[in-house]
Design a protein around this motif. Structure first.
Motif, short mmCIF file in Angstrom:
data_model
loop_
_atom_site.label_atom_id
_atom_site.label_comp_id
_atom_site.label_asym_id
_atom_site.label_seq_id
_atom_site.Cartn_x
_atom_site.Cartn_y
_atom_site.Cartn_z
N ARG A 1 0.83 -1.21 0.00
CA ARG A 1 0.00 0.00 0.00
C ARG A 1 0.87 1.26 0.00
O ARG A 1 0.53 2.24 -0.66
CB ARG A 1 -0.94 -0.01 1.20
N ALA A 2 1.95 1.27 0.74
CA ALA A 2 2.80 2.46 0.82
C ALA A 2 3.37 2.81 -0.56
O ALA A 2 3.30 3.96 -1.00
CB ALA A 2 3.93 2.24 1.82
N GLU A 3 3.93 1.83 -1.24
CA GLU A 3 4.50 2.09 -2.57
C GLU A 3 3.43 2.49 -3.56
O GLU A 3 3.63 3.40 -4.38
CB GLU A 3 5.26 0.86 -3.07
N ALA A 4 2.27 1.84 -3.49
CA ALA A 4 1.17 2.19 -4.39
C ALA A 4 0.69 3.62 -4.14
O ALA A 4 0.43 4.37 -5.08
CB ALA A 4 0.02 1.20 -4.21
N THR A 5 0.60 4.01 -2.88
CA THR A 5 0.16 5.37 -2.54
C THR A 5 1.12 6.41 -3.10
O THR A 5 0.69 7.39 -3.71
CB THR A 5 0.03 5.52 -1.01
N GLY A 6 2.41 6.20 -2.90
CA GLY A 6 3.40 7.13 -3.43
C GLY A 6 3.34 7.24 -4.94
O GLY A 6 3.41 8.34 -5.50
N ASN A 7 3.17 6.10 -5.61
CA ASN A 7 3.12 6.12 -7.07
C ASN A 7 1.85 6.78 -7.59
O ASN A 7 1.90 7.55 -8.54
CB ASN A 7 3.25 4.69 -7.62
N ILE A 8 0.72 6.50 -6.97
CA ILE A 8 -0.54 7.12 -7.41
C ILE A 8 -0.48 8.64 -7.18
O ILE A 8 -0.89 9.42 -8.03
CB ILE A 8 -1.75 6.49 -6.70
N ASP A 9 0.05 9.06 -6.05
CA ASP A 9 0.18 10.49 -5.78
C ASP A 9 1.10 11.16 -6.80
O ASP A 9 0.80 12.25 -7.30
CB ASP A 9 0.71 10.73 -4.37
N ALA A 10 2.22 10.52 -7.12
CA ALA A 10 3.14 11.08 -8.12
C ALA A 10 2.48 11.14 -9.49
O ALA A 10 2.65 12.11 -10.23
CB ALA A 10 4.42 10.23 -8.17
N LYS A 11 1.71 10.11 -9.82
CA LYS A 11 1.00 10.08 -11.11
C LYS A 11 -0.06 11.18 -11.16
O LYS A 11 -0.22 11.83 -12.20
CB LYS A 11 0.37 8.71 -11.32
N LEU A 12 -0.79 11.39 -10.08
CA LEU A 12 -1.79 12.45 -10.05
C LEU A 12 -1.14 13.83 -10.17
O LEU A 12 -1.72 14.75 -10.75
CB LEU A 12 -2.60 12.38 -8.76
N ASN A 13 0.05 13.97 -9.64
CA ASN A 13 0.75 15.25 -9.70
C ASN A 13 1.26 15.54 -11.11
O ASN A 13 1.09 16.64 -11.61
CB ASN A 13 1.91 15.27 -8.71
N ASN A 14 1.89 14.56 -11.75
CA ASN A 14 2.47 14.76 -13.08
C ASN A 14 2.58 13.41 -13.76
O ASN A 14 3.59 12.71 -13.62
CB ASN A 14 3.83 15.44 -12.96
N ALA A 15 1.56 13.04 -14.51
CA ALA A 15 1.49 11.71 -15.12
C ALA A 15 2.61 11.48 -16.14
O ALA A 15 3.12 10.37 -16.26
CB ALA A 15 0.13 11.50 -15.78
N VAL A 16 2.99 12.51 -16.87
CA VAL A 16 4.02 12.35 -17.91
C VAL A 16 5.37 12.04 -17.27
O VAL A 16 6.06 11.11 -17.68
CB VAL A 16 4.09 13.60 -18.81
N ASP A 17 5.76 12.82 -16.26
CA ASP A 17 7.04 12.56 -15.58
C ASP A 17 7.03 11.22 -14.88
O ASP A 17 8.04 10.50 -14.88
CB ASP A 17 7.35 13.66 -14.57
N TRP A 18 5.90 10.85 -14.27
CA TRP A 18 5.79 9.56 -13.59
C TRP A 18 5.97 8.42 -14.59
O TRP A 18 6.71 7.47 -14.33
CB TRP A 18 4.45 9.46 -12.87
N ALA A 19 5.29 8.51 -15.75
CA ALA A 19 5.40 7.46 -16.77
C ALA A 19 6.83 7.37 -17.30
O ALA A 19 7.36 6.27 -17.53
CB ALA A 19 4.42 7.72 -17.91
N TYR A 20 7.47 8.52 -17.49
CA TYR A 20 8.86 8.53 -17.94
C TYR A 20 9.76 7.83 -16.92
O TYR A 20 10.61 7.01 -17.28
CB TYR A 20 9.34 9.98 -18.16
N GLN A 21 9.58 8.14 -15.64
CA GLN A 21 10.39 7.52 -14.59
C GLN A 21 10.17 6.01 -14.56
O GLN A 21 11.11 5.23 -14.38
CB GLN A 21 10.07 8.13 -13.23
#
Length: 172
Positions: A94-114
């Motif tokens: 859950r912790a890793e999923a939460t961080g990833n979903i939050d990062a994706k909501l903030n900037n989906a393009v940068d998250w997908a690139y990472q």
């Protein structure tokens, strides 16, 4: 007065352990993955999953900005479904999923690139980590500089509209 208020608010914010992810539990050896219920079309958390996020909505705002904060507050069910879906598809806790979903909501393009870079061997980013310097800067901007800028713009517009003399705005 404003400086005192900001100082008290920052002190309160730093005292909130859930905002900074302090005291979070370590994931167990076997990650409790959610299941997809075909009848309801929704993900359901595992009975072994306590359902607790590693940090609260304020922590999401400090780490990733207003978008995950607003989604958590105003669309909690969709947010939870996104967490559960990510947990199931990526097979993470859950912790890793939460961080990833939050990062994706903030900037989906940068998250997908990472994520693409991680697949190519780059180091994995821990999106749950809070950079305290960034948190202080975010709080100062949110509570000090932004309201000050809005006040200056509002006062300037008010002066142009209320004072005698030539004004482009008055003719509207």
């Amino acid at each position: 007065m404003v400086i005192t208020f900001i100082s008290i608010l920052l002190a309160t914010l730093f005292a909130s352990s859930s905002a900074f992810g302090l005291g979070k539990s370590k994931p167990s050896a076997k990650v409790p993955l959610p299941t997809f219920n075909k009848e309801t079309g929704r993900y359901e958390k595992s009975p072994l999953d306590d359902g607790k996020y590693p940090y609260d909505a304020i922590g999401a705002a400090l780490r990733h900005g207003p978008s995950p904060f607003l989604t958590r507050v105003f669309n909690a069910d969709e947010y939870e479904q996104g967490i559960l879906k990510y947990m199931a598809s990526a097979k993470v806790d859950r912790a890793e999923a939460t961080g990833n979903i939050d990062a994706k909501l903030n900037n989906a393009v940068d998250w997908a690139y990472q994520k693409a870079e991680e697949k190519n061997g780059k180091p994995k980013v821990d999106y749950t980590r809070l950079d305290k310097k960034q948190a202080v800067l975010t709080a100062v901007w949110a509570l000090g500089i932004t309201p000050l800028a809005v006040n200056v713009v509002a006062n300037t517009a008010s002066q142009f509209m209320n004072s005698p003399g030539p004004s482009v705005i008055k003719g509207l």
